[in-house]
Write an enzyme that holds these catalytic residues in place. Structure first.
Site, PDB file in Angstrom:
ATOM      1  N   HIS A  92      39.807 -42.144  51.992  1.00 17.89           N
ATOM      2  CA  HIS A  92      39.187 -41.091  51.167  1.00 17.89           C
ATOM      3  C   HIS A  92      37.798 -41.525  50.687  1.00 17.89           C
ATOM      4  CE1 HIS A  92      38.280 -38.178  48.076  1.00 17.89           C
ATOM      5  NE2 HIS A  92      37.964 -39.219  47.311  1.00 17.89           N
ATOM      6  N   CYS A  98      38.293 -31.802  49.591  1.00 20.12           N
ATOM      7  CA  CYS A  98      38.095 -32.902  50.534  1.00 20.12           C
ATOM      8  C   CYS A  98      39.006 -32.713  51.748  1.00 20.12           C
ATOM      9  CB  CYS A  98      38.391 -34.244  49.851  1.00 20.12           C
ATOM     10  SG  CYS A  98      38.120 -35.671  50.927  1.00 20.12           S
ATOM     11  N   CYS A 148      43.634 -36.380  51.040  1.00 23.67           N
ATOM     12  CA  CYS A 148      43.542 -35.136  50.265  1.00 23.67           C
ATOM     13  C   CYS A 148      44.229 -33.959  50.941  1.00 23.67           C
ATOM     14  CB  CYS A 148      42.075 -34.798  50.002  1.00 23.67           C
ATOM     15  SG  CYS A 148      41.265 -36.008  48.950  1.00 23.67           S
ATOM     16  N   CYS A 160      39.812 -35.154  53.964  1.00 24.83           N
ATOM     17  CA  CYS A 160      40.316 -36.439  54.471  1.00 24.83           C
ATOM     18  C   CYS A 160      41.847 -36.420  54.483  1.00 24.83           C
ATOM     19  CB  CYS A 160      39.792 -37.578  53.597  1.00 24.83           C
ATOM     20  SG  CYS A 160      40.828 -37.969  52.174  1.00 24.83           S
ATOM     21  N   ASP A 205      24.984 -59.426  58.556  1.00 25.48           N
ATOM     22  CA  ASP A 205      24.210 -60.147  57.567  1.00 25.48           C
ATOM     23  C   ASP A 205      24.112 -61.599  58.032  1.00 25.48           C
ATOM     24  OD1 ASP A 205      24.216 -60.216  53.880  1.00 25.48           O
ATOM     25  OD2 ASP A 205      22.720 -60.765  55.386  1.00 25.48           O
ATOM     26  N   ASP A 208      24.632 -50.608  52.485  1.00 23.47           N
ATOM     27  CA  ASP A 208      26.008 -51.063  52.749  1.00 23.47           C
ATOM     28  C   ASP A 208      26.621 -51.476  51.427  1.00 23.47           C
ATOM     29  OD1 ASP A 208      24.569 -53.871  52.685  1.00 23.47           O
ATOM     30  OD2 ASP A 208      26.732 -54.247  52.544  1.00 23.47           O
TER      31      ASP A 208
HETATM   32  N1  LIG Z   1      21.010 -61.652  53.401  1.00 25.52           N
HETATM   33  C1  LIG Z   1      21.154 -61.029  52.213  1.00 25.52           C
HETATM   34  N2  LIG Z   1      22.281 -60.339  51.938  1.00 25.52           N
HETATM   35  C2  LIG Z   1      22.436 -59.724  50.731  1.00 25.52           C
HETATM   36  C3  LIG Z   1      23.647 -59.069  50.435  1.00 25.52           C
HETATM   37  C4  LIG Z   1      23.799 -58.480  49.183  1.00 25.52           C
HETATM   38  N3  LIG Z   1      24.879 -57.848  48.614  1.00 25.52           N
HETATM   39  C5  LIG Z   1      24.466 -57.535  47.370  1.00 25.52           C
HETATM   40  N4  LIG Z   1      25.212 -56.954  46.461  1.00 25.52           N
HETATM   41  C6  LIG Z   1      26.636 -56.659  46.661  1.00 25.52           C
HETATM   42  C7  LIG Z   1      27.160 -56.570  45.257  1.00 25.52           C
HETATM   43  C8  LIG Z   1      28.545 -56.063  45.183  1.00 25.52           C
HETATM   44  C9  LIG Z   1      29.616 -56.959  45.273  1.00 25.52           C
HETATM   45  C10 LIG Z   1      30.933 -56.474  45.133  1.00 25.52           C
HETATM   46  C11 LIG Z   1      31.156 -55.108  44.899  1.00 25.52           C
HETATM   47  C12 LIG Z   1      32.533 -54.571  44.758  1.00 25.52           C
HETATM   48  C13 LIG Z   1      33.248 -55.022  43.507  1.00 25.52           C
HETATM   49  O1  LIG Z   1      32.478 -54.829  42.388  1.00 25.52           O
HETATM   50  C14 LIG Z   1      30.070 -54.229  44.818  1.00 25.52           C
HETATM   51  C15 LIG Z   1      28.760 -54.711  44.954  1.00 25.52           C
HETATM   52  N5  LIG Z   1      23.180 -57.906  47.131  1.00 25.52           N
HETATM   53  C16 LIG Z   1      22.744 -58.514  48.237  1.00 25.52           C
HETATM   54  C17 LIG Z   1      21.538 -59.149  48.529  1.00 25.52           C
HETATM   55  C18 LIG Z   1      21.395 -59.773  49.768  1.00 25.52           C
HETATM   56  C19 LIG Z   1      20.180 -60.511  50.103  1.00 25.52           C
HETATM   57  O2  LIG Z   1      19.231 -60.602  49.304  1.00 25.52           O
HETATM   58  N6  LIG Z   1      20.123 -61.108  51.311  1.00 25.52           N
HETATM   59 ZN   LIG Z   2      39.782 -37.101  50.299  1.00 26.62          ZN
END
Ligand SMILES: Nc1nc2cc3nc(NCCc4ccc(CCO)cc4)[nH]c3cc2c(=O)[nH]1
Ligand SMILES: [Zn+2]
Length: 372
Positions: A335, A304, A309, A306, A92, A266
């Site tokens: 897991h 599973c 498990c 893994c 990123d 991701d």
């Molecule tokens: N360059 C760029 N990178 C991004 C990374 C991102 N990541 C997200 N969301 C991740 C949200 C997220 C954060 C933490 C957790 C775990 C705990 O709850 C899960 C999801 N949205 C995103 C948008 C962008 C974006 O517009 N531009």
């Molecule tokens: Zn497992």
């Protein structure tokens, strides 16, 4: 772009399956990328990450530029050698992480100056410096430098951020240059505003990229709003290039995104939640720290394969989490990543067989509401 190619092998409704070929190996799509933010998928050895079925992992410009430094990683042979992962890496570009992690930020047309969350030192990120850092890291798929506005954001604020990001997309393209075997992905912005998403997609297509990411989502808008953007946004992107939805998500988010034509995703969720005792299974979520698991001899999921498990009971996992033992995070992370890769593999097979709809029905039918 020689050395980097995307071949679609099947479609099922709007869903697609295919292969991205890179000099460092193939990526089966739809693909889930484990997040290796600071040069490690936390609590996992690289060979363990590979054993879960991952073809590619994600690194972060922001974290690696602050520590240990992109120049240092380059001197040591690049990020693949440094972290002992020889397969593809997507990095990123840093803008999103700067806005969510750093202090004392100043955003201008030129770029962003900020103070490191590690040691307070001052840094500058721009399309040009982000491209240089990702080149030093040696990543195979480079992300354009963009600005993802925090929610809530007005239409006007979203328009301003999207148009800045499109100017930065052009500068990213110009700075990236011609790098055979490496890919540059543009990032669509525009929040949940259809007109802005259309403007952003048109701008990115005019510039021309090797793949197209949908940014600006998974920032708190909620699943319904995210999926309603995807209902039209993937159509706005070229069908013959990969579509990457950033930061997503929970298993049902991922299934919904694949159904709407997304090829890559991701998320830190499987690894981060694994370290806190949250297991994701085909029947729903298990919070292993809950007292009701203390005497349960069964595995998390008896189907599973893994290591968690096949080798351990819920009672054991409950114990090592309660005791704060390191093996707890290792086993649940393994897991969860294994489970995420399993649903990706099952969807790839279902798309190839034209049975995705049935698979999705089964996916939802199996999942209980809350904790199991
Ligand atoms: N360059 C760029 N990178 C991004 C990374 C991102 N990541 C997200 N969301 C991740 C949200 C997220 C954060 C933490 C957790 C775990 C705990 O709850 C899960 C999801 N949205 C995103 C948008 C962008 C974006 O517009 N531009
Ligand atoms: Zn497992």
């Amino acid at each position: 772009m020689s050395g980097f190619s995307f071949t679609l092998s099947a479609t099922d409704g709007r869903a697609r399956s295919g292969v991205i070929r890179t000099p460092r190996g193939e990526i089966r799509t739809p693909a889930f990328m484990p997040v290796g933010t600071a040069g490690t998928v936390k609590a996992m050895l690289p060979e363990s990450v590979r054993a879960t079925g991952a073809d590619i992992l994600l690194g972060n410009t922001y974290h690696l530029m602050l520590r240990p430094g992109a120049e240092r990683i380059a001197r040591l042979g690049g990020l693949h050698r440094f972290m002992n992962w020889s397969r593809p890496i997507l990095t990123d570009s840093g803008g999103f992480q700067v806005m969510s992690l750093s202090e004392l930020r100043k955003l201008t047309e030129e770029g962003v100056t900020f103070s490191s969350h590690v040691d307070g030192s001052r840094h500058f990120l721009s399309p040009e410096t982000s491209m240089e850092i990702q080149r030093l890291l040696g990543s195979d798929i480079v992300m354009a430098f963009d600005e993802c506005p925090a929610l809530p954001a007005t239409h006007e604020r979203q328009a301003e951020a999207m148009r800045l990001s499109m100017r930065w997309a052009q500068r990213s393209r110009d700075a990236f240059g011609d790098r055979p075997g490496h890919a540059l992905f543009g990032i669509m912005q525009g929040g949940v505003e259809r007109d802005l998403r259309e403007e952003s997609a048109a701008a990115l297509r005019r510039i021309g990229f090797d793949g197209y990411a949908i940014g600006g989502l998974a920032v708190g808008e909620g699943q319904e709003a995210m999926l309603s953007v995807l209902d039209y946004a993937t159509h706005l992107l070229p069908a013959e290039q990969p579509r990457y939805l950033m930061g997503v998500g929970k298993p049902d988010d991922i299934v919904g995104a694949v159904q709407r034509g997304v090829d890559m995703m991701d998320c830190v969720l499987p690894s981060r939640s694994g370290r806190t005792g949250q297991a994701w299974t085909r029947r729903g979520q298990i919070n292993i720290k809950n007292a009701r698991h203390a005497d349960d001899p069964r595995p998390l999921d008896e189907t599973c394969t893994c290591p968690a498990c096949t080798g351990y009971s819920r009672a054991y996992l409950h114990h090592v989490f309660r005791a704060g033992e390191m093996i707890s995070g290792m086993l649940l992370t393994w897991h969860n990543l294994h489970y995420y890769q399993q649903i990706m593999q099952q969807m790839r097979e279902a798309i190839a067989a034209g049975t995705l709809e049935d698979w999705v029905a089964g996916f939802h039918a199996e999942r209980a509401g809350g904790d199991i």
